[in-house]
Design a protein around this motif. Structure first.
Motif: not given
Length: 123
Positions: A89, A120-123, A12-13, A85-87, A10
């Motif tokens: 993920t 997993t990239v969180s925004s 962060q963006a 980026k979140p995309e 995990l």
């Protein structure tokens, strides 16, 4: 050929991760290696590939952010992922093509697959 992917997690963006894929086989240096990813509900898509001569190719969506490399002494291929980026993920899979000399971008071109590692990239 057995492939073992690792390094997902995990983040962060804007952050970075490095994926690794360790391969068995005495002729690893001759393999074309690739990274693919599959997001929930989507088809598996090409991310990056590297040939035995270290020629590389990338999906347009990751160009300039991701870098594929290989260490033949360690039978390992890497995917350095920056500016995530979140995309991005997805479950990331490494794959080996033992038959060709160039890195293809279609799953059917690869004959061995690792088990996948979740990014997993969180925004």
């Amino acid at each position: 050929v057995q492939l073992q992917a690792s390094g997902g997690g995990l983040v962060q963006a804007g952050g970075s991760l490095r994926l690794s894929c360790a391969a068995s086989g005495r002729t690893f240096s001759n393999y074309v290696m690739g990274w693919f990813r599959q997001a929930p509900g989507k088809e598996r898509e090409f991310v990056a590939g590297i040939s035995w001569s270290r020629s590389t190719n990338y999906a347009d969506s990751v160009k300039g952010r991701f870098t594929i490399s290989r260490d033949n002494a360690k039978n390992t291929v890497y995917l350095q992922m920056n500016s995530l980026k979140p995309e991005d993920t997805a479950v990331y899979y490494c794959a080996a093509d033992t038959r060709r000399y160039y890195s293809g971008s279609y799953p059917w071109e690869y004959d061995y697959w690792g088990q996948g590692t979740l990014v997993t990239v969180s925004s």
